[in-house]
Design an enzyme around this catalytic site. Sequence first.
Site, short mmCIF file in Angstrom:
data_model
loop_
_atom_site.label_atom_id
_atom_site.label_comp_id
_atom_site.label_asym_id
_atom_site.label_seq_id
_atom_site.Cartn_x
_atom_site.Cartn_y
_atom_site.Cartn_z
N TYR A 17 -43.79 -69.98 -18.87
CA TYR A 17 -42.50 -70.03 -19.59
C TYR A 17 -41.51 -70.98 -18.94
O TYR A 17 -40.34 -70.65 -18.77
CB TYR A 17 -41.91 -68.61 -19.72
CG TYR A 17 -42.57 -67.85 -20.85
CD1 TYR A 17 -42.10 -67.96 -22.16
CD2 TYR A 17 -43.70 -67.07 -20.63
CE1 TYR A 17 -42.72 -67.31 -23.21
CE2 TYR A 17 -44.33 -66.41 -21.67
CZ TYR A 17 -43.84 -66.53 -22.96
OH TYR A 17 -44.46 -65.89 -23.99
N TYR A 145 -42.75 -58.56 -29.29
CA TYR A 145 -43.46 -59.31 -28.25
C TYR A 145 -44.46 -58.37 -27.59
O TYR A 145 -44.08 -57.30 -27.09
CB TYR A 145 -42.51 -59.88 -27.18
CG TYR A 145 -43.27 -60.60 -26.10
CD1 TYR A 145 -43.75 -61.90 -26.31
CD2 TYR A 145 -43.58 -59.98 -24.90
CE1 TYR A 145 -44.51 -62.55 -25.34
CE2 TYR A 145 -44.33 -60.63 -23.92
CZ TYR A 145 -44.79 -61.90 -24.15
OH TYR A 145 -45.54 -62.54 -23.20
N ASP A 233 -46.66 -49.71 -27.48
CA ASP A 233 -46.74 -50.66 -26.37
C ASP A 233 -45.62 -50.32 -25.39
O ASP A 233 -44.48 -50.73 -25.56
CB ASP A 233 -46.61 -52.10 -26.90
CG ASP A 233 -46.58 -53.12 -25.77
OD1 ASP A 233 -46.54 -52.72 -24.60
OD2 ASP A 233 -46.57 -54.34 -26.09
N LYS A 262 -47.11 -53.31 -16.08
CA LYS A 262 -45.93 -53.45 -15.22
C LYS A 262 -45.70 -52.28 -14.26
O LYS A 262 -46.15 -52.28 -13.13
CB LYS A 262 -44.70 -53.69 -16.10
CG LYS A 262 -44.80 -54.99 -16.94
CD LYS A 262 -43.52 -55.31 -17.63
CE LYS A 262 -43.62 -56.48 -18.60
NZ LYS A 262 -43.52 -57.79 -18.03
#
Length: 436
Positions: A17, A145, A233, A262
Amino acid sequence: MSPSLPERDREVCWHPYTQHALDTEPLPVVGAKGAWLELADGTKRLDAIASWWANLHGHGRPEFVEAMRDQAQQLDHIMFAGFTHEPGVALAEQVLEIAPDSLTKVFYSDNGSTAVEVALKAAYQTWVRRGEPARTVFLALNGAYHGDTFGAMAVGEPEPFFAEFSPFLFHVVHVEPTAESLREALDDLEGRVAGFILEPLVQGAAGMCMHSVQFLQDARRICNERNIFLIADEVMTGFGRTGKVFACDHAGISPDLMCLAKGLTGGIFPLSATLVSEEIYQAFLDDERAKAFFHGHTFSGHPIGCAVGLASLKVLKEENTPALLDHIGQRIEKGLQAALTWGGVKEIRRCGGIVALELDLNNITGDDNSGEEGADEGGYLAPVGERLRQACRENQQVLLRPLGHIMYAMPPSCVTDEECDLIASAILGVVQSVLE
Ligand SMILES: Cc1ncc(COP(=O)(O)O)c(C=O)c1O
């Protein structure tokens, strides 16, 4: 003189990114303790974004280092097909214990995107096993996302990141987070939908967009009525970020599949998991080997990741991390209130330890925020985002990164009240500098 780390970096590294033609040099980080990053020049930055929303309890905690070291000494790695190990089983047991009731099996992988790929593949293939291969469409939320691999891109919002890959992406219909929008899409696609995937309560990359608990309950009910799978998610929202262990807990719902990454390891080791219901697991059991779920990664269920995952869960339970994060979120939200009287600030919103401040694009002078491709209604590429990004870089105390025209904070659970105030004042300073 030997080249500096950023100079060596420029020669050999391509960063995620990052527009290397525009972005300034990466900050060289030499260490991290608690919520503070130590830079090569000896200065420190308070990590207000938890290193891409991952770091849960703080950096460098001795019990996590110990868990990884002990595990590495005992068993550093073994493939998870045909083999098993104590930390892999224990972590699955403990995650299922705190996860919504309907989830009974854990499929490990090693990052959030692959946890999503696994969920999409398992959901679709369950329909194939049941003799309904025409259910090839997934529903997702506008602005979604879910990661950067092909399946994850397909269910994500195409603009601004994924539109160029459209020839390769499967059919996905995006809906608003309302019962009407979901029902309407299902009416149009009768019998063709495999499942609905969503980031429950907070859509991170969309700009920390938040929807209601009621919508989660509606989504569960509608997916039941229409007999399609609900995929939560919780890669970002999981493990306390929203003030409860999982965002689904706010609504008291059980999804059919849940994606975790994460915070699964406290945010310090690449490990992820897709939790599935017994119904989905059973769909793959067959006398024919060819009916198995043929998906796996070399490092699926990595023992060191599982060991630190167990250590992180212990801390989460002992310290009540969701409550700590909720307190932190409240404190930062309070510190930002002053901005509500400023012309260019549209809204401050919060869910647990996630706090966002959205700029009002109609009230910002100095640039056209609708001209650039993908910049309509602000978005990730809104020109004001560049100015925010620059102002964040100039802050010498707190590490912040905007999401387009949205500033946010999501620090680890170890930050103190004073550090919360520092984060809030850093955000105010950044916002003020672009509104001047
Ligand atoms: C909700 C959500 N899902 C999936 C992902 C992808 O995770 P990873 O970056 O580990 O592939 C992210 C990453 O930010 C995310 O926020």
